[in-house]
Design an enzyme around this catalytic site. Structure first.
Site, PDB file in Angstrom:
ATOM      1  CB  VAL A 177      -0.481  -0.697   4.551  1.00 39.77           C
ATOM      2  CG1 VAL A 177       0.732  -0.770   3.644  1.00 39.77           C
ATOM      3  CG2 VAL A 177      -1.746  -0.469   3.741  1.00 39.77           C
ATOM      4  CB  CYS A 178       2.984  -4.863   6.675  1.00 35.35           C
ATOM      5  SG  CYS A 178       4.523  -5.229   7.530  1.00 35.35           S
ATOM      6  CG  LEU A 179       5.593   0.998   3.454  1.00 34.06           C
ATOM      7  CD1 LEU A 179       6.315   0.065   2.489  1.00 34.06           C
ATOM      8  CD2 LEU A 179       4.816   2.045   2.662  1.00 34.06           C
TER       9      LEU A 179
END
Length: 183
Positions: free
Chosen positions: A111-113
């Site tokens: 996840v790119c957060l």
């Protein structure tokens, strides 16, 4: 001197066991903070939390998000959280178990957060992360992608992106990649 402390500790354990009670497991600072975060959760109605290993194993849990608007409306997406004993000084490790066509989630579930990486601060909590994940489904971001193909389609052709999302969520192919049904 050190041996004296170990002997005293062993005697205390034996005394507790003699009382018929199991020895008390000490909680780490991370477990205490996580317990506080979980009791103070204020989740949207479209989000649920589960503890597959039981309530005694707080450091590993799952969050299910069912977006009620946007491209991913009607889908069900499950995320695993692995929380370090030094939480909140280290962000939890979050992965998406559901294979999804999304610019900010790759096919392996990473996840790119930003708050899970460079913008993590100990004042942030589990609630903040869950709202961040929810936001990824209502406002996918093509400017900071993990899935570059999905990001370029979102940027260049939003109608095609919506069609690809619907096809993937219904259980089908997008390009050469098969996505299991998640609706």
């Amino acid at each position: 001197m050190i041996k004296l402390f170990k002997v005293k500790e062993k005697q205390r354990e034996i005394a507790e066991n003699a009382n018929g009670r199991p020895p008390v497991k000490k909680q780490s600072a991370g477990e205490l903070r996580l317990h506080k975060d979980i009791t103070e959760l204020n989740l949207p109605q479209t989000t649920a939390i589960a503890f597959p290993n039981g309530k005694d194993e707080l450091m590993n849990f799952e969050v299910t998000i069912r977006p009620d608007e946007g491209y991913y409306f009607g889908g069900t997406f499950v995320f695993t959280f692995q929380v370090s004993p030094i939480y909140p000084h280290e962000a939890p490790k979050v992965k998406c178990k559901t294979k999804v066509y999304h610019p900010n989630i790759d096919l392996e579930g990473n996840v790119c957060l930003n708050i899970l990486r460079e913008d993590w601060k100990p004042v942030l909590n589990i609630n903040t992360i869950i709202y961040g994940l929810f936001h990824l489904f209502t406002q996918p971001n093509h400017e900071d992608p993990l899935n570059y193909d999905a990001a370029s389609v979102l940027r260049d052709n939003p109608k095609m992106f919506e069609s690809n999302v619907r096809r993937a969520m219904a259980g089908g192919y997008v390009g050469q990649t098969f996505f299991p049904r998640c609706m």
